[in-house]
Design an enzyme around this catalytic site. Structure first.
Site, PDB file in Angstrom:
ATOM      1  N   CYS A 116       0.814  -1.224   0.000  1.00 13.85           N
ATOM      2  CA  CYS A 116       0.000   0.000   0.000  1.00 13.85           C
ATOM      3  C   CYS A 116       0.846   1.272   0.000  1.00 13.85           C
ATOM      4  O   CYS A 116       0.313   2.370  -0.144  1.00 13.85           O
ATOM      5  CB  CYS A 116      -0.954   0.005   1.178  1.00 13.85           C
ATOM      6  SG  CYS A 116      -2.226  -1.253   1.021  1.00 13.85           S
ATOM      7  N   HIS A 256      -3.451   7.314   3.116  1.00  7.47           N
ATOM      8  CA  HIS A 256      -3.855   6.056   2.479  1.00  7.47           C
ATOM      9  C   HIS A 256      -5.233   5.671   2.993  1.00  7.47           C
ATOM     10  O   HIS A 256      -5.504   5.776   4.192  1.00  7.47           O
ATOM     11  CB  HIS A 256      -2.818   4.973   2.804  1.00  7.47           C
ATOM     12  CG  HIS A 256      -3.232   3.617   2.346  1.00  7.47           C
ATOM     13  ND1 HIS A 256      -3.618   3.361   1.047  1.00  7.47           N
ATOM     14  CD2 HIS A 256      -3.320   2.428   3.013  1.00  7.47           C
ATOM     15  CE1 HIS A 256      -3.926   2.080   0.936  1.00  7.47           C
ATOM     16  NE2 HIS A 256      -3.755   1.495   2.107  1.00  7.47           N
ATOM     17  N   ASN A 286     -10.372   0.229  -0.151  1.00  6.99           N
ATOM     18  CA  ASN A 286      -8.904   0.304  -0.187  1.00  6.99           C
ATOM     19  C   ASN A 286      -8.429  -0.161  -1.567  1.00  6.99           C
ATOM     20  O   ASN A 286      -8.520  -1.347  -1.885  1.00  6.99           O
ATOM     21  CB  ASN A 286      -8.332  -0.593   0.925  1.00  6.99           C
ATOM     22  CG  ASN A 286      -6.812  -0.552   0.974  1.00  6.99           C
ATOM     23  OD1 ASN A 286      -6.156  -0.045   0.070  1.00  6.99           O
ATOM     24  ND2 ASN A 286      -6.249  -1.112   2.030  1.00  6.99           N
TER      25      ASN A 286
END
Ligand code: UT7
Length: 329
Positions: A116, A256, A286
């Site tokens: 990520c 994020h 996500n």
């Protein structure tokens, strides 16, 4: 001589049409909208459907959106970086395919993989090429087809992830705007807590790995949550401190998008007004490497030249970090 900084001069995005809503997930696994919303903040995510469509499909679309908006000839691009955790294939570079398909035939290209944090780490890489003075146009795309590694019978993971892509163009800036500073870290002790175990060189695909569902994402959610909350907030605090900045100096936090509770905890640690926190997790879930460029696309109209943005990520590995940035247009 004025120092050359690396600044984003254009953005583009692509998300697939298919919407996987919480209501639809309720028909697939034992879950409910109330649990998903209160635990994650996610309402829906986009899923790339159809044969022969990998991460490159979305990366190409996002890059084409940027090229159309910026009205530049793709032959001017010198480097294409695809930040991703889900490349089209092992061995053949996804970025080479993307660069060729968008007409960036004068460019070299590579993929950058850091779970990520791929996009954040790739921003640092892109900046290095620009700051060297050798390159003038670096196209950075964050793209992930997370649905390709999700078990849609596992309620612990299938509610979280979505597919999408965002692109940014880095160019030299002589007004001191763009990337100001960064704090980037990794810790390999985290690798057992969030992983796709099989399919790499450690555990190549066999009938057994498929039967054991080892090609899907597995995570120890609670442990990852704990580390994410601590490290994202810590990375933000450190970058503010080392640049002698306070929350008043920050116009935006671009975190994020893994879980609204992690984002809220980071913002609370910084005592930031929620209006300064970029958020679109409710729409996309996500999307791994695509979360930061999708935020920039969704907030582009609200950003003003000179705005100070703090980017922050946390992901598998573990990998995490923060970046201090001044918006350049
Ligand atoms: O981007 C990379 C980094 N990744 C992250 O940052 C993810 C970090 N982790 C998280 O976001 C959270 O840990 C999750 C959203 C994954 C899970 O939230 P949680 O509050 O940690 O829940 P939990 O896993 O502790 O589960 C609590 C309960 C359990 O039931 P029991 O054992 O208390 O009876 C689960 O079985 O909730 C149950 N549960 C669900 N219930 C309804 C787990 N998933 C679901 C679900 N729907 N989808």
């Amino acid at each position: 001589m004025t120092k050359i900084t690396a600044a984003i001069s254009a953005v583009g995005k692509y998300v697939p049409d298919f919407v996987l809503s919480n209501a639809l997930l309720e028909t697939m696994v034992d879950t409910n909208d109330e649990w998903i919303t209160s635990r994650t903040g996610i309402k829906e995510r986009r899923i790339l459907k159809g044969e022969n469509k990998g991460t490159s499909y979305m990366a190409i679309k996002a890059a084409q959106d940027l090229l159309r908006k910026k009205q530049i000839d793709p032959k001017e691009i010198e480097l294409v970086i695809v930040a991703t955790a889900t490349p089209d294939m092992q061995a053949a570079s996804t970025s080479a395919f993307v660069a060729t398909k968008i007409g960036a035939t004068e460019a070299f290209s590579f993929d950058l993989i850091a779970a990520c944090s791929s996009f954040l780490f790739a921003m640092s890489t892109a900046a290095g090429y620009i700051e060297s003075g050798k390159y003038k146009k670096v196209l950075l795309i964050g793209a992930d087809k997370c649905s390709s590694m999700i078990d849609y019978t596992d309620r612990a993971t299938c509610i979280i992830f979505g597919d999408g892509a965002g692109a940014v163009l880095f160019e030299p800036n002589n007004e001191g705007l763009g990337i100001q500073d960064e704090y980037l870290r990794s810790d390999g002790n985290g690798r057992d807590f969030l992983k796709v175990e099989a399919g790499g060189s450690l555990l190549p695909a066999t009938a057994e790995t498929i039967a054991n569902k080892q090609h899907y994402v597995h995570q120890d959610g609670k442990t990852v949550f704990k580390f994410a909350v601590f490290n994202m907030a810590d990375a933000c605090e450190r970058i503010l401190e080392s640049n002698n900045l306070t929350k008043e100096d920050i116009q935006w936090l671009a975190p994020h998008q893994a879980n609204k509770r992690i984002i809220d905890a980071t913002a609370n640690r910084l005592k930031l007004d929620p209006a300064k926190v970029m958020m679109n997790i409710h729409k996309y879930g996500n999307t791994t490497s695509a979360t930061l460029p999708l935020l920039l696309n969704d907030y582009e109209d609200q950003l003003k030249k000179g705005d100070t943005i703090v980017f922050a990520t946390f992901g598998g590995g573990f990998t995490w970090g923060s970046m201090l940035y001044k918006w350049a247009y």
